[in-house]
Design an enzyme around this catalytic site. Sequence first.
Site: not given
Length: 468
Positions: A168, A319, A329, A357-358, A234, A197, A200
């Site tokens: 991400d 992911h 999430h 998940v960040h 995603n 990811d 973005y």
Amino acid sequence: MISYRCYSIAILWFLALNNGGLLLLSNGGTTSSFIRNEEKSIDMPFDSDVFHAPSGYNAPQQVHITQGDHVGKAVIVSWVTMDEPGSDTVFYWPQDSTQKNQTKGQMYTYKYYNYTSGYIHHCTLKNLEFNTKYYYEVGVGHTTRTFWFVTPPEVGLDVPYTFGIIGDLGQTYDSNRTLTHYEMNPVKGETVLYVGDLSYADHYEFHDNRRWDTWGRFVERSVAYQPWIWTAGNHELDYSPPIGEKKPFKPFLHRYHVPFEASGSTEPLWYSIKRASAYIIVLSSYSAYGTYTPQYMWLIEELPKVNRSETPWLIVLMHSPWYNSNTYHYMEGETMRVMFESWFVKYKVDVVFAGHVHAYERSERISNIAYNIVNGECTPVHDQNAPVYITIGDGGNIEGLATYMMEPQPKYSAFREASFGHATFEIKNRTHAYYSWHRNVDGYAVKSDSMVFFNRHWYPKNESICQT
Ligand SMILES: *[C@@H]1O[C@H](CO)[C@@H](O)[C@H](O)[C@H]1NC(C)=O
Ligand SMILES: *[C@@H]1O[C@H](CO)[C@@H](O)[C@H](O)[C@H]1NC(C)=O
Ligand SMILES: *[C@@H]1O[C@H](CO)[C@@H](O)[C@H](O)[C@H]1NC(C)=O
Ligand SMILES: *[C@@H]1O[C@H](CO)[C@@H](O)[C@H](O)[C@H]1NC(C)=O
Ligand SMILES: *[C@@H]1O[C@H](CO)[C@@H](O)[C@H](O)[C@H]1NC(C)=O
Ligand SMILES: *[C@@H]1O[C@H](CO)[C@@H](O)[C@H](O)[C@H]1NC(C)=O
Ligand SMILES: [Fe+2]
């Protein structure tokens, strides 16, 4: 220095606090109280230094490499030219040779809403020697650019190898910090396992695909020199029927090629590679995985092929995490877990890396496969045949950190913290691997969470017992 965490201390603490009463959500691990910068991450502007296009007419840009076959003797070289198609040819030569070899690739373009891509080139260099430094050159005339990579050692049982893990990432100032920390880490990653990811670009109106180009230029400084193993997230879907974009993954699949056919896969979204002593399976959280679907049929055939006498370490990338105690999430990975978790236990997967998940989280070795609708057995239990689940979607993208955790911390969660960072997985031999997570706010050499992995096939001991 590796720090060891002692599970029994957490258990005693839990017993003291809860008197053993709460089964489902008893505190089994650590929630770091580390105080971090709560500011929202912002994208680096178009004119940032990291996005500068190389000088010269039609100069190759966004150069990136990935493994190009099943065992590590091939490399896919990809790049983009903006002014005209240019040359499809890659020149390459081993470090100790002056004789250049050459091979031709293929060129692709795509349109997305009102964006037209540059000329995207993909070229596979085959029959490379193991463990060899190669130089490679793309472009023509005054605007050639030369890079290098090192091929992995031949696949084998006690072959040491170090992976970096990033997820991400995006293209904010924090993303730049994460990449810099990965580069400066004294533990030198040789290949990045990227858990999805990327750019973005879909954060922008009409999914401004110029942000795919800036991302490609931003990460070139690493991915032109070492392979990144791609997983689709995603943000790779770029699915937007209102603007006429109905084909999922269009920009991603044009820009990032992977060697899926080499592992018998029919889609680039799920595949496997062997690299050194690791067998890496990449799954797609955003493709069908129900019974009889192509991904399901591929995985059911794939897992029995893993020969732990050849590749002792079995690593899975996806992911959307199956075990995540962040409120963001939460349970999104549940349907895939229901389909595949019993296979991961049966085939003794060592570790699963996910993003999405960040924040950062590491699980105990647990499984939750006993449930059959009527028996009520739906609580994760300690299981020494199960993988450790690591969520590392903390690369630093524009959506910021996921700071709200489920309380109390579920028993399956060993360590969690909402900070940006990256991880490294250092395979030492068939039995031992050193894992550590590095948060960006610390110095380059600081390990903020560590674990010694014992291989599930060769040394299936319980790592949670205190080691000295
Ligand atoms: C695409 O459309 C948007 C919105 O109308 C506009 O701002 C942008 O300049 C257009 N881009 C191109 C390449 O035409
Ligand atoms: C050049 O590349 C071809 C195609 O991959 C390969 O078969 C050949 O062995 C290579 N030659 C040298 C000298 O590396
Ligand atoms: C990104 O990081 C690199 C390396 O630390 C630095 O040279 C560069 O100036 C940074 N760029 C931005 C926009 O932060
Ligand atoms: C597994 O790999 C080892 C080492 O390469 C080899 O000797 C053995 O025959 C392989 N087993 C199978 C079932 O292929
Ligand atoms: C494997 O590596 C670990 C960690 O470096 C070491 O303690 C162990 O002795 C090694 N095993 C063998 C058989 O060399
Ligand atoms: C692993 O060790 C920990 C700490 O001693 C213990 O709580 C846990 O039950 C053990 N797990 C298994 C499956 O033996
Ligand atoms: Fe995601």
